[in-house]
Write an enzyme that holds these catalytic residues in place. Sequence first.
Site, PDB file in Angstrom:
ATOM      1  N   GLU A 258       0.812  -1.203   0.000  1.00  0.00           N
ATOM      2  CA  GLU A 258       0.000   0.000   0.000  1.00  0.00           C
ATOM      3  C   GLU A 258       0.860   1.275   0.000  1.00  0.00           C
ATOM      4  O   GLU A 258       1.795   1.396   0.796  1.00  0.00           O
ATOM      5  CB  GLU A 258      -0.932  -0.020   1.227  1.00  0.00           C
ATOM      6  CG  GLU A 258      -1.855   1.182   1.353  1.00  0.00           C
ATOM      7  CD  GLU A 258      -2.716   1.412   0.135  1.00  0.00           C
ATOM      8  OE1 GLU A 258      -3.349   0.466  -0.346  1.00  0.00           O
ATOM      9  OE2 GLU A 258      -2.750   2.557  -0.364  1.00  0.00           O
ATOM     10  N   THR A 300      -5.676   1.934  -5.681  1.00  0.00           N
ATOM     11  CA  THR A 300      -5.303   0.522  -5.584  1.00  0.00           C
ATOM     12  C   THR A 300      -6.002  -0.299  -6.654  1.00  0.00           C
ATOM     13  O   THR A 300      -5.390  -1.150  -7.303  1.00  0.00           O
ATOM     14  CB  THR A 300      -5.688  -0.072  -4.212  1.00  0.00           C
ATOM     15  OG1 THR A 300      -5.234   0.784  -3.188  1.00  0.00           O
ATOM     16  CG2 THR A 300      -5.084  -1.449  -4.026  1.00  0.00           C
ATOM     17  N   HIS A 415      -1.434   3.218   4.802  1.00  0.00           N
ATOM     18  CA  HIS A 415      -2.421   3.990   4.036  1.00  0.00           C
ATOM     19  C   HIS A 415      -2.632   5.310   4.744  1.00  0.00           C
ATOM     20  O   HIS A 415      -2.572   5.367   5.973  1.00  0.00           O
ATOM     21  CB  HIS A 415      -3.737   3.201   3.964  1.00  0.00           C
ATOM     22  CG  HIS A 415      -4.702   3.748   2.957  1.00  0.00           C
ATOM     23  ND1 HIS A 415      -5.375   4.938   3.151  1.00  0.00           N
ATOM     24  CD2 HIS A 415      -5.099   3.279   1.752  1.00  0.00           C
ATOM     25  CE1 HIS A 415      -6.142   5.166   2.103  1.00  0.00           C
ATOM     26  NE2 HIS A 415      -5.989   4.184   1.234  1.00  0.00           N
ATOM     27  N   ASP A 474       1.684  -0.112  -4.935  1.00  0.00           N
ATOM     28  CA  ASP A 474       0.473   0.104  -5.742  1.00  0.00           C
ATOM     29  C   ASP A 474       0.396   1.508  -6.330  1.00  0.00           C
ATOM     30  O   ASP A 474      -0.063   1.701  -7.445  1.00  0.00           O
ATOM     31  CB  ASP A 474      -0.812  -0.271  -4.973  1.00  0.00           C
ATOM     32  CG  ASP A 474      -1.100   0.596  -3.758  1.00  0.00           C
ATOM     33  OD1 ASP A 474      -0.228   1.388  -3.352  1.00  0.00           O
ATOM     34  OD2 ASP A 474      -2.219   0.478  -3.215  1.00  0.00           O
ATOM     35  N   HIS A 475       0.840   2.504  -5.585  1.00  0.00           N
ATOM     36  CA  HIS A 475       0.789   3.893  -6.053  1.00  0.00           C
ATOM     37  C   HIS A 475       1.472   4.787  -5.038  1.00  0.00           C
ATOM     38  O   HIS A 475       1.934   4.313  -4.007  1.00  0.00           O
ATOM     39  CB  HIS A 475      -0.659   4.350  -6.278  1.00  0.00           C
ATOM     40  CG  HIS A 475      -1.553   4.082  -5.093  1.00  0.00           C
ATOM     41  ND1 HIS A 475      -1.525   4.845  -3.959  1.00  0.00           N
ATOM     42  CD2 HIS A 475      -2.461   3.110  -4.867  1.00  0.00           C
ATOM     43  CE1 HIS A 475      -2.394   4.371  -3.083  1.00  0.00           C
ATOM     44  NE2 HIS A 475      -2.974   3.295  -3.603  1.00  0.00           N
TER      45      HIS A 475
HETATM   46  C1  GP9 Z   1      -8.632  -0.493   0.399  1.00  0.00           C
HETATM   47  C2  GP9 Z   1      -7.254  -0.337  -0.034  1.00  0.00           C
HETATM   48  C3  GP9 Z   1      -6.902   1.098  -0.158  1.00  0.00           C
HETATM   49  O1  GP9 Z   1      -9.153  -1.748   0.273  1.00  0.00           O
HETATM   50  O2  GP9 Z   1      -7.015  -1.051  -1.174  1.00  0.00           O
HETATM   51  O3  GP9 Z   1      -7.403   1.659  -1.281  1.00  0.00           O
HETATM   52  P1  GP9 Z   1      -6.794   3.013  -1.869  1.00  0.00           P
HETATM   53  O4  GP9 Z   1      -7.393   4.151  -1.114  1.00  0.00           O
HETATM   54  O5  GP9 Z   1      -5.324   2.964  -1.694  1.00  0.00           O
HETATM   55  O6  GP9 Z   1      -7.170   2.993  -3.294  1.00  0.00           O
HETATM   56 MN    MN Z   2      -3.691   1.794  -2.267  1.00  0.00          MN
END
Ligand code: GP9
Ligand code: MN
Length: 639
Positions: A258, A300, A415, A474-475
Amino acid sequence: MFKGKKHFNKNTKLKLLVYAIVIGMFWIKMSYIQSGIFDLGVENTNQALILAFNPLSSILLIFGLGILLAGRKGMLVSYILGSLIMYANILFYREYSDFITIPMLEQVANLAGMGSSITNIMSPTDALLFIDVVIAAFLLFYLKPERLQLFLPKRREGLILAIIAIPFFIVNLAWAETERTDLLERTFDRNKLVKFIGLINYHVYDAVLQGRTEMQRTLADSNELVPVINYLNETSTPSSDKYESIIEGKNVIAISLESTQEFVVGKELHGQELTPYFNDLKEEGIYFDNFYHQVKQGRTSDSEFLLANSMYPLNRGAVFFTHSSNEYEAMPEVLGNNGYSTSIMHANDKTFWNRNVMYDSLGIDEYYSKQDYKVTEENSYGWGLLDENFFAQSLDKMKKLEEPFYTRMITLTNHYPFTLPEDKKLIEEGNTSSATLNRYFQTIRYQDHALKQFVEAFKQSELYDNTILMIYGDHFGISENHQKAMGEYLGKDINEFEQFQLQQVPLLFYGKGIEPQENHTVGGQVDLRPTLMNMLGIEGNNPIQFGHDLLSEERRQLMITRDGDFASEKYVGIQGECYDRQTGEKIDSELCEPLFKQAKEELTMSDSVIYGDLLRYLDETKVVEPIDEQQKQKQKQEE
Ligand code: GP9
Ligand code: MN
């Protein structure tokens, strides 16, 4: 005359009273259902107030339309229909902890087959939810006949109500945006949509989405796939021979980290490494240090889309929401056809990002979501289950998976807002001018610790011999709003070019049989699928992939962002400006022009596939095979 005015006033008052009672009852019921029956996770007073306010605009709208179309009867019909829609959602929610969407209604036969029978979900006390319907009918129709005419709603009044609904909705939306920006564009989570705009407005919104999707889909035809296939044939590059099938038949564990950016790798804070474990681990695998995320509003979920399909996500909205009913030939499906069992492990609500629906479209066999994990107050924080616990429980699940398997874990702790319980803070906060960045260092450090526990346990397990890990970010986690603080930490000015480079995320392939290597190729998440599939030695028959094998010597060194910017071997193109990729210096923008053009063309091609749902024509379009080189030569000779 005086008498007439008095009479008029009395009429008006009575009419207003009936309106007020009917609207009030519906409002109270809807509020009760939204906050008492659904579990929308209200986090603060502001959200509670939004939730209490949001029924109003939809009530004005449905009653207004009802009166406009059929006067008093129409108002009652709206009351009944509105109540039934809410009740249908209650039943659906009891079974699926989710709200009805139009695509889900289309699968109603499936749903009925899977869930418990409807009578099991209904409860006798549900009848109480319809008492107000009886009262409304009584008020509107059964009062003494001589009074009846006093509050006959006029069509004009219906129109006025429906029009007043608009400013109320605008206020609602603006208020909701204080909690969640770009709420509608990001089409986030149905729970959030209902929390912020209310159940009935959510259905209106869902219908608009559906209408738009259907229209684009309806207007499309199979011919539209031809230019896409031609484009991909022209730009294709061969996959690596050297890496082909090197992990054939092995299990794959993908780990989506994340909000993890590449800049933290190998970096220190207060003299301590931010990712000590990963820094060592990457020395033992194939590590890519010029690898970018390519996500947009779907965050994500966009990264998941890129990985599964090797197509670009959309510029607006989350494709996981807007095009979940498209036909795909995603990697999990292809792996499934090649004997793999496929799964996702992520300890969040299964409806988040519409995953429960989209994962079916992507051909994923099993989705282990929050409900499949032991989540307690002690083992969670912030967004939910702490990564350590998530990893440990996931590993237990993996040991029971049917082999060979492809599974993907999505971590959660790192996150925004990047908070941690005291005992999980393994490093002091940063001391930049951004509190967000300062905390980010801590959650990154914690994630590395959790990853260490997982990888070490994995190495001790029987899986180790026959399983490879693909670990990637992921980003971004730190947005451009924190450029100044980022500059303080990195000791340089964060200009457009540096901001662009900060979109790099780590990528590592690790496992037995993988020779260590530091790879500098320029690539992005769209390239993951072709890379992994070539390593597995599996060739799907889906030619619609925009990525290029990262391990191929002959690969196209080009990474295109969703904004139409790009990084190539030599250049970085940002919003029409051209930079030297090595020095970061601005150079003649003409040098970047052809690549900007290609970026645009590629994104347009990818979008056309999604908007037109063109993969449904794949079978009939396969006849348009490229004329291969040999054949071309032959033709030439014959001429
Ligand atoms: C939530 C997680 C976070 O299930 O994947 O999502 P994001 O805010 O990073 O897109
Ligand atoms: Mn994410």
